[in-house]
Write an enzyme that holds these catalytic residues in place. Structure first.
Site, PDB file in Angstrom:
ATOM      1  N   HIS A  11       0.841  -1.208   0.000  1.00  0.00           N
ATOM      2  CA  HIS A  11       0.000   0.000   0.000  1.00  0.00           C
ATOM      3  C   HIS A  11       0.874   1.256   0.000  1.00  0.00           C
ATOM      4  O   HIS A  11       0.652   2.182  -0.798  1.00  0.00           O
ATOM      5  CB  HIS A  11      -0.904  -0.032   1.246  1.00  0.00           C
ATOM      6  N   GLU A  12       1.873   1.279   0.869  1.00  0.00           N
ATOM      7  CA  GLU A  12       2.741   2.463   0.950  1.00  0.00           C
ATOM      8  C   GLU A  12       3.582   2.629  -0.313  1.00  0.00           C
ATOM      9  O   GLU A  12       3.781   3.750  -0.795  1.00  0.00           O
ATOM     10  CB  GLU A  12       3.641   2.363   2.189  1.00  0.00           C
ATOM     11  N   HIS A  69       1.731   4.333  -3.110  1.00  0.00           N
ATOM     12  CA  HIS A  69       1.691   5.792  -3.010  1.00  0.00           C
ATOM     13  C   HIS A  69       2.902   6.403  -3.720  1.00  0.00           C
ATOM     14  O   HIS A  69       2.796   7.429  -4.395  1.00  0.00           O
ATOM     15  CB  HIS A  69       1.705   6.225  -1.539  1.00  0.00           C
ATOM     16  N   GLU A  95      -6.196   6.891  -0.905  1.00  0.00           N
ATOM     17  CA  GLU A  95      -6.109   5.727  -0.022  1.00  0.00           C
ATOM     18  C   GLU A  95      -6.825   4.531  -0.632  1.00  0.00           C
ATOM     19  O   GLU A  95      -6.334   3.404  -0.564  1.00  0.00           O
ATOM     20  CB  GLU A  95      -6.694   6.062   1.358  1.00  0.00           C
TER      21      GLU A  95
END
Length: 306
Positions: free
Chosen positions: A140-141, A144, A215
């Site tokens: 997930h990070e 980004h 997100e």
């Protein structure tokens, strides 16, 4: 370099619109300050210096504020191994790895581009998550970083930070120095504070609207890259529940960086204030991951790229 994280055209469009609107707001804000303060050089120099500092040193500022430190492979071999594997699957540059000695389970990514990115996790997160769950959070990070929305949210937040600082400075200056102004100075002072407050409110809403969507985009990209949406859903549920049990007083410093976190440092899910939140609700995120799980099917294997 194009990574293998699933691209998100809607995220790209939203980032472009947000930056365009904030750019117009920023130009108007600077112009208003120049007219009111009657000092072109002062306003431009200060604004440029602060924007440059936030863009170039955002990773250091975030790490310092959250007590994070860069860690080498020998100290956290498991963490480095997961990031190495994900970066190889995603075909993207490897970020700097950092750890924050905080019990709050969370993670964030920062940095101006993929070649100058930092991914930081807290010791509280490392203690609580299983390997598959940690992989989902790190994916997930990394998404980004790959989507470039970390850099966009850093630049976008600049205007709100400046406007907020001016409002705060004006407020305290008014408290302690109000009796020393003539009428004209007081009018200029009040106008600057009003313009700054309006700019802060508009930028606040624009950034939060972008943050909530990014997100969801990161959850989606991570689930498709790893092929394990259920592991990410488990991590979200676990982290959100554990943060809700941490005293609010311990979360106050972290709340200033909510837009960068995997999940917000809030004691509970927001009610009517959900519209102003930096993150979509846990229910929204789990519902999306459930749909992706159905699309991938039960036979989806870890490491399957979207």
């Amino acid at each position: 370099m194009q990574s293998r994280f699933r691209s998100d055209r809607r995220l790209t469009v939203r980032m472009g619109i947000t930056l365009f609107l904030l750019g117009l707001l920023y130009v108007g804000f600077v112009a208003a300050l120049i007219v009111l303060l009657k000092s072109l050089v002062l306003v431009v120099v200060i604004a440029a210096a602060l924007l440059g500092a936030q863009y170039w040193f955002s990773d250091r500022i975030a790490l310092f504020a959250m007590h994070g430190r860069v860690v080498e492979r020998e100290e956290y071999p498991g963490l480095h191994a997961v990031i190495d594997r994900l970066c190889a699957i995603a075909d993207m540059p490897r970020p700097v790895v950092a750890v924050s000695d905080m019990d709050m389970p969370n993670a964030f990514a920062t940095g101006r581009n993929a070649d100058n990115a930092v991914v930081c996790v807290t010791t509280g997160l490392l203690r609580r998550l299983e390997p598959a769950e940690l992989e989902g959070v790190l994916a997930h990070e990394l998404s980004h970083v790959a989507h470039k929305d970390v850099a966009v949210i850093t630049v976008a937040s600049f205007l709100g930070v400046i406007a907020g600082l001016i409002v705060r400075f004006a407020f305290y200056s008014g408290l302690f120095g109000g009796g020393r102004r003539d009428q004209n100075t007081a009018v200029v002072f009040a106008t600057v504070m009003t313009v700054s407050a309006a700019v802060y409110a508009i930028s606040f809403l624009l950034i939060r609207a972008l943050s909530r969507y990014r997100e969801l985009a990161a959850d989606r990209a991570a689930a498709l890259l790893t092929g394990r949406p259920s592991a990410l859903a488990s991590a979200l549920t676990k982290v959100s529940g554990d943060i809700a049990r941490i005293p609010t007083s311990d979360l106050r410093t972290a709340q200033a960086f909510n837009a960068f976190y995997f999940t917000p440092a809030l004691g509970a899910e927001p009610g009517l204030s959900r519209f102003f939140s930096t993150h979509p609700s846990l229910e929204q995120r789990l519902e999306q991951l459930g749909r992706i799980s159905g699309e991938l099917g039960e036979a989806a294997r870890p490491g399957k790229a979207g």
